[in-house]
Design a protein around this motif. Structure first.
Motif, mmCIF file in Angstrom:
data_model
loop_
_atom_site.group_PDB
_atom_site.id
_atom_site.type_symbol
_atom_site.label_atom_id
_atom_site.label_comp_id
_atom_site.label_asym_id
_atom_site.label_seq_id
_atom_site.Cartn_x
_atom_site.Cartn_y
_atom_site.Cartn_z
ATOM 1 N N GLY A 288 0.792 -1.227 0.000
ATOM 2 C CA GLY A 288 0.000 0.000 0.000
ATOM 3 C C GLY A 288 0.814 1.261 0.000
ATOM 4 N N ASP A 289 2.135 1.213 0.343
ATOM 5 C CA ASP A 289 2.962 2.416 0.361
ATOM 6 C C ASP A 289 3.426 2.730 -1.057
ATOM 7 O OD1 ASP A 289 2.604 2.546 3.015
ATOM 8 O OD2 ASP A 289 4.633 1.885 3.585
ATOM 9 N N PRO A 290 3.572 4.025 -1.398
ATOM 10 C CA PRO A 290 4.005 4.384 -2.756
ATOM 11 C C PRO A 290 5.495 4.131 -2.965
ATOM 12 C CG PRO A 290 3.694 6.346 -1.436
ATOM 13 C CD PRO A 290 3.238 5.210 -0.589
ATOM 14 N N PHE A 291 5.839 3.836 -4.201
ATOM 15 C CA PHE A 291 7.239 3.712 -4.607
ATOM 16 C C PHE A 291 7.368 4.300 -6.001
ATOM 17 C CE2 PHE A 291 5.137 -0.090 -6.120
ATOM 18 C CZ PHE A 291 5.624 -0.247 -7.398
ATOM 19 N N LEU A 292 8.623 4.552 -6.419
ATOM 20 C CA LEU A 292 8.902 5.212 -7.700
ATOM 21 C C LEU A 292 9.486 4.208 -8.683
ATOM 22 C CD1 LEU A 292 9.130 7.795 -9.420
ATOM 23 C CD2 LEU A 292 11.427 8.112 -8.448
ATOM 24 N N TYR A 293 8.900 4.163 -9.869
ATOM 25 C CA TYR A 293 9.451 3.371 -10.964
ATOM 26 C C TYR A 293 9.953 4.377 -11.991
ATOM 27 C CZ TYR A 293 9.686 -0.136 -14.693
ATOM 28 O OH TYR A 293 10.107 -0.966 -15.697
ATOM 29 N N GLU A 294 11.282 4.472 -12.120
ATOM 30 C CA GLU A 294 11.908 5.503 -12.961
ATOM 31 C C GLU A 294 12.548 4.845 -14.172
ATOM 32 O OE1 GLU A 294 14.297 9.310 -11.687
ATOM 33 O OE2 GLU A 294 15.703 7.638 -11.911
ATOM 34 N N VAL A 295 12.273 5.419 -15.346
ATOM 35 C CA VAL A 295 12.816 4.941 -16.616
ATOM 36 C C VAL A 295 13.555 6.087 -17.273
ATOM 37 C CG1 VAL A 295 12.284 3.914 -18.856
ATOM 38 C CG2 VAL A 295 10.912 3.309 -16.864
ATOM 39 N N VAL A 296 14.852 5.845 -17.645
ATOM 40 C CA VAL A 296 15.690 6.844 -18.319
ATOM 41 C C VAL A 296 15.970 6.320 -19.717
ATOM 42 C CG1 VAL A 296 17.829 8.157 -18.269
ATOM 43 C CG2 VAL A 296 16.692 7.545 -16.125
ATOM 44 N N MET B 4 3.718 4.456 -7.934
ATOM 45 C CA MET B 4 2.762 3.375 -7.829
ATOM 46 C C MET B 4 2.662 2.911 -6.386
ATOM 47 S SD MET B 4 3.733 0.929 -11.068
ATOM 48 C CE MET B 4 3.649 1.502 -12.759
ATOM 49 N N SER B 5 1.688 2.052 -6.140
ATOM 50 C CA SER B 5 1.573 1.334 -4.883
ATOM 51 C C SER B 5 1.111 -0.077 -5.207
ATOM 52 C CB SER B 5 0.600 2.018 -3.923
ATOM 53 O OG SER B 5 -0.674 2.147 -4.518
ATOM 54 N N ALA B 6 1.631 -1.058 -4.454
ATOM 55 C CA ALA B 6 1.339 -2.462 -4.713
ATOM 56 C C ALA B 6 0.472 -3.027 -3.600
ATOM 57 C CB ALA B 6 2.639 -3.264 -4.832
ATOM 58 N N PHE B 7 -0.365 -4.005 -3.956
ATOM 59 C CA PHE B 7 -1.294 -4.609 -3.001
ATOM 60 C C PHE B 7 -1.222 -6.136 -3.065
ATOM 61 C CE2 PHE B 7 -2.904 -0.417 -3.992
ATOM 62 C CZ PHE B 7 -3.174 0.097 -2.730
ATOM 63 N N SER B 8 -0.004 -6.658 -3.267
ATOM 64 C CA SER B 8 0.214 -8.103 -3.257
ATOM 65 C C SER B 8 1.573 -8.346 -2.621
ATOM 66 C CB SER B 8 0.169 -8.668 -4.687
ATOM 67 O OG SER B 8 0.389 -10.061 -4.665
ATOM 68 N N LEU B 9 1.657 -9.287 -1.702
ATOM 69 C CA LEU B 9 2.877 -9.548 -0.964
ATOM 70 C C LEU B 9 3.841 -10.386 -1.791
ATOM 71 C CD1 LEU B 9 1.365 -10.336 2.559
ATOM 72 C CD2 LEU B 9 2.426 -8.201 1.799
ATOM 73 N N VAL C 178 7.351 -6.601 -1.955
ATOM 74 C CA VAL C 178 6.289 -5.984 -1.169
ATOM 75 C C VAL C 178 6.180 -6.754 0.141
ATOM 76 C CG1 VAL C 178 3.879 -5.298 -1.111
ATOM 77 C CG2 VAL C 178 5.099 -5.348 -3.299
ATOM 78 N N THR C 179 6.313 -6.029 1.250
ATOM 79 C CA THR C 179 6.252 -6.652 2.570
ATOM 80 C C THR C 179 4.983 -6.232 3.281
ATOM 81 O OG1 THR C 179 7.461 -4.832 3.594
ATOM 82 C CG2 THR C 179 8.767 -6.655 2.719
ATOM 83 N N GLY D 101 -1.228 -10.319 18.301
ATOM 84 C CA GLY D 101 -2.552 -9.915 17.785
ATOM 85 C C GLY D 101 -2.499 -8.592 17.060
ATOM 86 N N ALA D 102 -1.436 -8.375 16.314
ATOM 87 C CA ALA D 102 -1.247 -7.076 15.678
ATOM 88 C C ALA D 102 -2.005 -6.939 14.376
ATOM 89 C CB ALA D 102 0.243 -6.848 15.425
ATOM 90 N N ASP D 103 -2.943 -7.867 14.109
ATOM 91 C CA ASP D 103 -3.717 -7.722 12.886
ATOM 92 C C ASP D 103 -4.539 -6.447 12.882
ATOM 93 O OD1 ASP D 103 -5.134 -8.709 15.005
ATOM 94 O OD2 ASP D 103 -6.544 -9.857 13.761
ATOM 95 N N LEU D 104 -4.684 -5.816 14.071
ATOM 96 C CA LEU D 104 -5.417 -4.548 14.123
ATOM 97 C C LEU D 104 -4.664 -3.439 13.411
ATOM 98 C CD1 LEU D 104 -6.673 -4.589 17.819
ATOM 99 C CD2 LEU D 104 -7.953 -5.159 15.758
ATOM 100 N N PHE D 105 -3.313 -3.623 13.236
ATOM 101 C CA PHE D 105 -2.535 -2.590 12.583
ATOM 102 C C PHE D 105 -2.565 -2.714 11.066
ATOM 103 C CE2 PHE D 105 -0.748 -0.828 16.347
ATOM 104 C CZ PHE D 105 -0.655 -1.870 17.246
ATOM 105 N N ASP D 106 -3.098 -3.811 10.574
ATOM 106 C CA ASP D 106 -3.140 -3.989 9.135
ATOM 107 C C ASP D 106 -4.329 -3.225 8.559
ATOM 108 O OD1 ASP D 106 -2.453 -4.790 6.700
ATOM 109 O OD2 ASP D 106 -2.672 -6.954 7.063
ATOM 110 N N TYR D 107 -4.438 -3.201 7.227
ATOM 111 C CA TYR D 107 -5.543 -2.521 6.569
ATOM 112 C C TYR D 107 -6.847 -3.209 6.929
ATOM 113 C CZ TYR D 107 -2.285 0.180 3.778
ATOM 114 O OH TYR D 107 -1.319 1.047 3.371
ATOM 115 N N GLN D 108 -7.820 -2.450 7.302
ATOM 116 C CA GLN D 108 -9.129 -2.964 7.694
ATOM 117 C C GLN D 108 -10.195 -2.373 6.782
ATOM 118 O OE1 GLN D 108 -9.747 -5.207 10.129
ATOM 119 N NE2 GLN D 108 -7.538 -5.416 10.482
ATOM 120 N N PRO D 109 -11.248 -3.120 6.533
ATOM 121 C CA PRO D 109 -12.353 -2.543 5.747
ATOM 122 C C PRO D 109 -13.067 -1.467 6.547
ATOM 123 C CG PRO D 109 -12.970 -4.689 6.631
ATOM 124 C CD PRO D 109 -11.504 -4.512 6.926
ATOM 125 N N PRO D 110 -13.805 -0.570 5.866
ATOM 126 C CA PRO D 110 -14.536 0.480 6.582
ATOM 127 C C PRO D 110 -15.502 -0.112 7.594
ATOM 128 C CG PRO D 110 -14.527 0.896 4.219
ATOM 129 C CD PRO D 110 -13.966 -0.469 4.405
#
Length: 330
Positions: free
Chosen positions: A52-60, A104-109, A139-140, A151-160
């Motif tokens: 979910g965090d952004p990263f840069l894909y740079e092409v020269v 971009m941001s990725a959503f697959s580990l 992606v971590t 029980g730190a699953d509370l820190f992960d992304y949760q649905p609304p």
């Protein structure tokens, strides 16, 4: 020397990175009309990113100065989301360098591959295409290493989730609706029970109303327009209505014989019975037997209506005013 040129060309092509030389074409792009830049480099920064965090894909891209490279964002990005892109160009003496950055941001580990990028290339020979395969990024998870034990699953992304918040908005809305309803009900009751100022127009005397009806029938001049039957229907209704109100019986619903029989049983001073009998018979012949009637006969029948009023109408006695003083009795 001429034999060495093909060998040098093969060596130069083999020196290019394999992912540049064998860049696949995007779906739907034609196999022809492709172009290869002079040099291409690509990097992912950072190489390891949390989900979910952004990263840069740079092409020269290094290419001839007369070429222009424009990125075509992929329609299907899979487990990636494209946030934005930047483009910079720097011209040199013999070539130009175009730097394109895609956030971009990725959503697959795990190790995932960035989608392939396609470029529209404007050249002096016409538009062409260039495709660049994606690079891998690790992606971590956002959870700590001891997530299972803590029980730190509370820190992960949760649905609304719905969070109850105390609010008086609903209560105020209900009270406002009730107040508006009570006000509308009060206005309705006031409007229904308000004092009504009804202007009572006194009814005109019978002779005046009957003469106005005869005048209106005369003004229409129905016999002259070939409507003698309609004329006798209208005149008969006027005469019967006058007789019924003058002598107090239902004359409009009576047959001709019932009409004459009712009048003979009532006190009818001044009533021209013979003339009325002739008028009733003539009217029935025209209305029901399709007898012909000349304009002169219609004119005489209308004159009978006026004469009937003159001979039979008696004005009612004048009424004493309501506030008249009572006679003094000693």
């Amino acid at each position: 020397m001429t034999r060495l040129l093909p060998v040098l060309a093969l060596l130069l092509v083999g020196a290019l990175p394999s992912w540049v030389a064998a860049a696949p074409q995007p779906p739907g792009a034609p196999a022809a009309e492709t172009v290869q830049p002079q040099n291409v480099s690509a990097r992912v920064e950072p190489r390891q990113v949390r989900i979910g965090d952004p990263f840069l894909y740079e092409v020269v891209i290094t290419h001839p100065k007369e070429h222009r490279y424009e990125l075509v964002l992929p329609k299907e990005t899979g487990d990636f989301e494209v946030l934005d892109q930047t483009r910079q160009r720097k011209d040199g003496p013999d070539s130009a360098t175009t730097t394109i950055g895609v956030r971009m941001s990725a959503f697959s580990l795990g190790l995932v591959q960035v989608p392939a990028l396609t470029f529209d290339v404007a050249t002096p020979d016409g538009p062409k295409k260039f495709s660049l395969p994606g690079r891998e990024v690790e992606v971590t998870s956002t959870l700590p290493p001891d997530a299972d034990g803590q029980g730190a699953d509370l820190f992960d992304y949760q649905p609304p989730q719905e969070v109850p918040i105390r609010s008086w908005r609903l209560v105020l809305a209900v009270l406002g609706t009730l107040a508006a309803g009570l006000l509308a009900w009060a206005l309705y009751r006031w409007w229904k029970n308000r004092p009504k100022h009804v202007v009572v127009v006194p009814q005109q005397p019978l002779d005046v109303r009957t003469r106005k009806a005869l005048d209106a029938l005369k003004a229409e001049d129905l016999p002259a327009r070939g409507h003698a039957k309609d004329f006798y229907f209208r005149l008969s209704e006027i005469v019967r209505g006058y007789l019924g109100e003058r002598y107090g019986f239902e004359a409009l619903e009576c047959t001709s014989s019932e009409l004459m029989a009712s009048l003979r049983r009532l006190p009818t001073p001044g009533l021209p019975e013979d003339a009325l009998m002739r008028f009733v018979s003539e009217s029935d012949m025209v209305k029901y037997a399709r007898a012909e009637s000349s304009p002169e006969s219609c004119r005489d029948a209308l004159a009978f209506g006026y004469a009937l009023i003159d001979k039979t109408y008696v004005p009612p006695p004048p009424q004493a005013p309501a506030n008249a003083a009572a006679p003094h009795v000693q």
